[in-house]
Scaffold this active site. Structure first.
Site, PDB file in Angstrom:
ATOM      1  N   TRP A 106       0.634   5.829   0.313  1.00 45.83           N
ATOM      2  CA  TRP A 106       0.614   6.985  -0.596  1.00 45.83           C
ATOM      3  C   TRP A 106       1.860   7.839  -0.321  1.00 45.83           C
ATOM      4  O   TRP A 106       2.107   8.187   0.850  1.00 45.83           O
ATOM      5  CB  TRP A 106      -0.669   7.784  -0.307  1.00 45.83           C
ATOM      6  CG  TRP A 106      -0.882   9.017  -1.118  1.00 45.83           C
ATOM      7  CD1 TRP A 106      -0.714   9.149  -2.469  1.00 45.83           C
ATOM      8  CD2 TRP A 106      -1.354  10.280  -0.636  1.00 45.83           C
ATOM      9  NE1 TRP A 106      -1.049  10.433  -2.844  1.00 45.83           N
ATOM     10  CE2 TRP A 106      -1.448  11.138  -1.744  1.00 45.83           C
ATOM     11  CE3 TRP A 106      -1.719  10.763   0.625  1.00 45.83           C
ATOM     12  CZ2 TRP A 106      -1.879  12.463  -1.629  1.00 45.83           C
ATOM     13  CZ3 TRP A 106      -2.146  12.078   0.738  1.00 45.83           C
ATOM     14  CH2 TRP A 106      -2.227  12.910  -0.380  1.00 45.83           C
ATOM     15  N   LYS A 143     -12.144  12.573  -5.898  1.00 41.11           N
ATOM     16  CA  LYS A 143     -12.381  11.479  -6.827  1.00 41.11           C
ATOM     17  C   LYS A 143     -13.864  11.166  -6.953  1.00 41.11           C
ATOM     18  O   LYS A 143     -14.378  11.016  -8.051  1.00 41.11           O
ATOM     19  CB  LYS A 143     -11.670  10.212  -6.325  1.00 41.11           C
ATOM     20  CG  LYS A 143     -10.209  10.132  -6.660  1.00 41.11           C
ATOM     21  CD  LYS A 143      -9.330  10.959  -5.808  1.00 41.11           C
ATOM     22  CE  LYS A 143      -7.864  10.737  -6.121  1.00 41.11           C
ATOM     23  NZ  LYS A 143      -6.992  11.572  -5.337  1.00 41.11           N
ATOM     24  N   ASP A 147      -7.718   7.432   6.628  1.00 39.06           N
ATOM     25  CA  ASP A 147      -7.724   8.216   5.390  1.00 39.06           C
ATOM     26  C   ASP A 147      -8.772   7.595   4.469  1.00 39.06           C
ATOM     27  O   ASP A 147      -8.593   6.495   3.952  1.00 39.06           O
ATOM     28  CB  ASP A 147      -6.319   8.159   4.749  1.00 39.06           C
ATOM     29  CG  ASP A 147      -6.206   9.092   3.548  1.00 39.06           C
ATOM     30  OD1 ASP A 147      -7.253   9.568   3.069  1.00 39.06           O
ATOM     31  OD2 ASP A 147      -5.069   9.330   3.094  1.00 39.06           O
TER      32      ASP A 147
HETATM   33  C1  LMR Z   1      -2.817   9.880  -6.044  1.00 37.86           C
HETATM   34  O1  LMR Z   1      -2.427   9.134  -5.140  1.00 37.86           O
HETATM   35  O2  LMR Z   1      -2.411   9.796  -7.217  1.00 37.86           O
HETATM   36  C2  LMR Z   1      -3.855  10.932  -5.754  1.00 37.86           C
HETATM   37  O3  LMR Z   1      -4.235  10.864  -4.431  1.00 37.86           O
HETATM   38  C3  LMR Z   1      -3.449  12.291  -6.203  1.00 37.86           C
HETATM   39  C4  LMR Z   1      -2.397  12.897  -5.312  1.00 37.86           C
HETATM   40  O4  LMR Z   1      -2.634  14.002  -4.825  1.00 37.86           O
HETATM   41  O5  LMR Z   1      -1.351  12.295  -5.104  1.00 37.86           O
END
Ligand code: LMR
Length: 402
Positions: free
Chosen positions: A133, A249, A214
């Site tokens: 991420w 979510k 996470d």
């Molecule tokens: C994402 O990865 O799109 C979500 O977790 C929203 C974010 O805060 O990035």
């Protein structure tokens, strides 16, 4: 005095939320947003869950005060969250060596974890999957960590390269931290098998590496218990680890910022001492958490009617995402877009990674008003019958047809 000179130069937009902003400002009528991980129904809306609406009604009827919460949040919420992740009868719960702190969303939980670790003398090296991420590296760098990457998927992007991953983590020094996605890996949708979780558990134990899990999508993969199986493998008797959870979510509570940091220590005494440091990290950051989202979650989790209602709603979201995955594969295959897309149908969670280059991602946005994150991460939960063909046609033009 004047502002720092760097402040006069605009910062780059956030890789995910910056796109969501650009999407909002895009005047093109057929635009398609597959950037941030947000669930939409068939009408393209992100509805409130019925269980949430009922919990809010009850809360509004019973509300008497807007007093500060304790630094670590609502005590009932903290207990329920810990049980949701680990199970009520888990030894770490019954022994009291797992303690939760209410945080503003999963990002809040990760940042508190990072500050807690830095402030209590943890090593400064944190390992994360490549890819991960995009907020992970920037968050942990901002907290002072040195980031090391461990390889995750193989060249196909559809399978974990287990040996490469374990070999990289084998280089970690005692005291390093390894960030793991508990379920529904973001961005690949590819999760470790039970056997790989066991091997990861053995490795972190042998090498004295601290796992930070996470867990932002528990229930979006295969189910609430199923998606916590990796965490259970790591939470062995005596093992220490941290877990960050999010309910953005799974309760569709994006705007309420509700999550938690769970510290699992060697003993209840250690957990209480660690909790005092977590509280110190919270106090200098945002003082104490906002109440409303956690009030909703605890009301639902504690209620014999609302909890099963929520679990049914969660199962509905999970089923819709799986349907979207199958429909996406069918749409890509029908257009004979080069590549083996079949694996997307069985991946887990909100995301799939198409493996696009920066030029293709830019063309999708500039020429077709289709917004996807770097390398072609798409929010599979964002498809509807209306926008899926628009996306697939645009992708066919950008990638070419076989
Ligand atoms: C994402 O990865 O799109 C979500 O977790 C929203 C974010 O805060 O990035």
């Amino acid at each position: 005095m004047s502002l720092p000179s760097l402040s006069r130069v605009a910062a780059p937009p956030d890789p995910i939320l910056g796109l969501a902003e650009a999407f909002r400002n895009d005047p093109r009528p057929d635009k398609v947003n597959l950037s941030a991980g947000v669930f939409v129904d068939e009408t393209g809306k992100t509805p409130m869950l019925a269980s949430v609406i009922e919990a809010e009604r009850r809360l509004a009827d019973a509300a008497t005060t807007k007093l500060y919460l304790p630094i670590d949040g609502n005590a009932v919420y903290r207990d329920l969250v810990r049980e949701l992740a680990l199970g009520k009868d888990h030894e770490a719960v019954t022994s009291g060596r797992a303690l939760a702190t209410q945080t503003p969303g999963g990002t809040g939980g990760l940042r508190v974890a990072a500050d807690f670790l830095r402030q209590t003398g943890a090593g400064d090296t944190l390992w994360m999957s490549e890819p991960t991420w995009p907020n992970h590296p920037q968050l942990f760098q901002a907290a002072g960590f040195r980031i090391r990457a461990y390889p995750y998927t193989d060249a196909t992007g559809r399978r974990i390269d287990e040996e490469a991953m374990l070999a990289a983590l084998g280089q970690a020094s005692p005291g390093d931290i390894v960030l793991l996605h508990g379920a529904c890996h973001n961005p690949t949708g590819v999760d470790p098998s039970p056997d790989l979780w066991r091997r990861i558990g053995d490795l972190v134990e042998e090498r004295h590496i601290l796992p930070l899990v996470d867990l932002a999508y528990q229930g979006f993969g295969d189910g609430l218990a199923e998606d916590a199986a990796g965490l259970h493998e790591l939470a062995r008797p005596g093992a220490e680890l941290l877990v960050s959870t999010s309910f953005s979510k799974t309760f569709s509570l994006y705007a309420e910022r509700v999550g938690a940091l769970i510290v699992i220590a060697r003993s209840a005494a250690d957990a209480n001492a660690a909790q005092s440091h977590v509280k110190a990290a919270v106090r200098v950051n945002y003082s104490n958490p906002p109440a409303h989202g956690a009030d909703i979650v605890r009301t639902i989790l504690a209620d014999p009617a609302l909890r099963p209602q929520w679990e049914t709603e969660l199962a509905g979201m999970r089923a819709r995402i799986k349907d979207n995955r199958r429909a996406l594969v069918a749409a890509l295959e029908a257009r004979r877009i080069p590549g083996d897309w079949s694996g997307i149908a069985t991946q887990r969670g909100m995301f799939a990674l198409l493996g696009l280059d920066a030029h293709q991602v830019a063309r999708l946005k500039d020429e077709h008003a289709v917004y996807v994150v770097g390398k072609g991460r798409i929010n599979v939960a964002g498809f509807t019958q209306a926008n899926l063909p628009v996306f697939a046609d645009a992708l066919a033009k950008v990638v070419g047809q076989g």
